[in-house]
Write a protein that holds these residues in place. Structure first.
Motif, mmCIF file in Angstrom:
data_model
loop_
_atom_site.group_PDB
_atom_site.id
_atom_site.type_symbol
_atom_site.label_atom_id
_atom_site.label_comp_id
_atom_site.label_asym_id
_atom_site.label_seq_id
_atom_site.Cartn_x
_atom_site.Cartn_y
_atom_site.Cartn_z
ATOM 1 N N LYS A 119 -0.106 -9.299 2.471
ATOM 2 C CA LYS A 119 -0.493 -8.219 1.572
ATOM 3 C C LYS A 119 -1.200 -7.128 2.361
ATOM 4 N N SER A 123 -2.909 -3.407 1.265
ATOM 5 C CA SER A 123 -3.197 -2.440 0.214
ATOM 6 C C SER A 123 -2.918 -1.020 0.715
ATOM 7 N N ASP A 149 -4.433 1.303 -5.219
ATOM 8 C CA ASP A 149 -3.040 0.920 -4.974
ATOM 9 C C ASP A 149 -2.140 1.655 -5.973
ATOM 10 N N GLU A 183 5.859 0.166 -2.472
ATOM 11 C CA GLU A 183 5.418 -1.225 -2.475
ATOM 12 C C GLU A 183 6.649 -2.075 -2.178
ATOM 13 N N ASP A 217 2.260 -6.226 -3.381
ATOM 14 C CA ASP A 217 1.049 -5.816 -2.663
ATOM 15 C C ASP A 217 1.257 -5.614 -1.160
#
Length: 138
Positions: free
Chosen positions: A31, A33, A92, A116, A120
Motif C-alpha cells: 500500500k 498512499s 487519498d 489507484e 491503496d
C-alpha cells in the motif's frame, strides 16, 4: 495424554495465528498512499534517481508515460531541486493540490492527478502547476 493434546492445540493455534499475521502484514507492504507517493516522488527526484522515477512513481496510464525518460527530468522545472512538500496530511483522492517549494519559488500550488492501481496503491498520472501548466500529461 491430555496434556500432550493441549500443547498440540496451543501450538496449532499459534501457527495459524502467525500465518494470519504474516499474510495481513504483506497486504500493508503493497500500500502506498497519495501522501507517501508524492513525498517519495520528490525524495527520489531530489536524490537524482531519474532513471527510476517513471517506473517507481508514474502510472502507465499517463499520456506522457512512453516519453518520460532520464532526459525528461533534466528539462524545465524539474531541475529546480531541492523540492519540498509544504502540505501535510494529503488525502487519498484522485486529484489533490499541494503546496511545493523549490530553489526558485515558494508555496507554488501543484495539482497531482492520481491513479489507484490496486487497493491503496497510488501512482501519479499527471502533474500541473500554477506557473507552468501541465508538467506531466494525464
Amino acid at each position: 495424554m491430555q496434556k500432550r493434546d493441549l500443547i498440540f492445540r496451543v501450538l496449532y493455534f499459534l501457527l495459524i495465528f502467525s500465518i494470519i499475521v504474516i499474510l495481513n502484514s504483506c497486504d500493508d507492504a503493497n500500500k502506498v498512499s497519495v501522501d507517501e507517493r508524492i513525498n517519495m516522488f520528490f525524495s527520489d527526484l531530489n536524490a537524482g534517481k531519474t532513471s527510476t522515477l517513471r517506473g517507481d512513481h508514474i502510472s502507465p496510464k499517463s499520456s506522457d508515460y512512453s516519453t518520460i525518460n532520464s532526459a525528461f527530468w533534466t528539462a524545465s522545472v524539474w531541475v529546480n531541486i531541492p523540492f519540498s512538500v509544504n502540505t501535510s496530511s494529503i488525502p487519498d483522492n484522485s486529484t489533490v493540490t499541494v503546496s511545493i517549494t523549490h530553489d526558485t519559488a515558494s508555496g507554488l500550488l501543484w495539482t497531482f492527478y492520481m491513479d489507484e492501481d490496486d487497493d491503496d496503491f497510488w501512482l501519479i498520472r499527471g502533474i500541473d502547476n500554477e506557473l507552468g501548466g501541465e508538467l506531466i500529461s494525464q
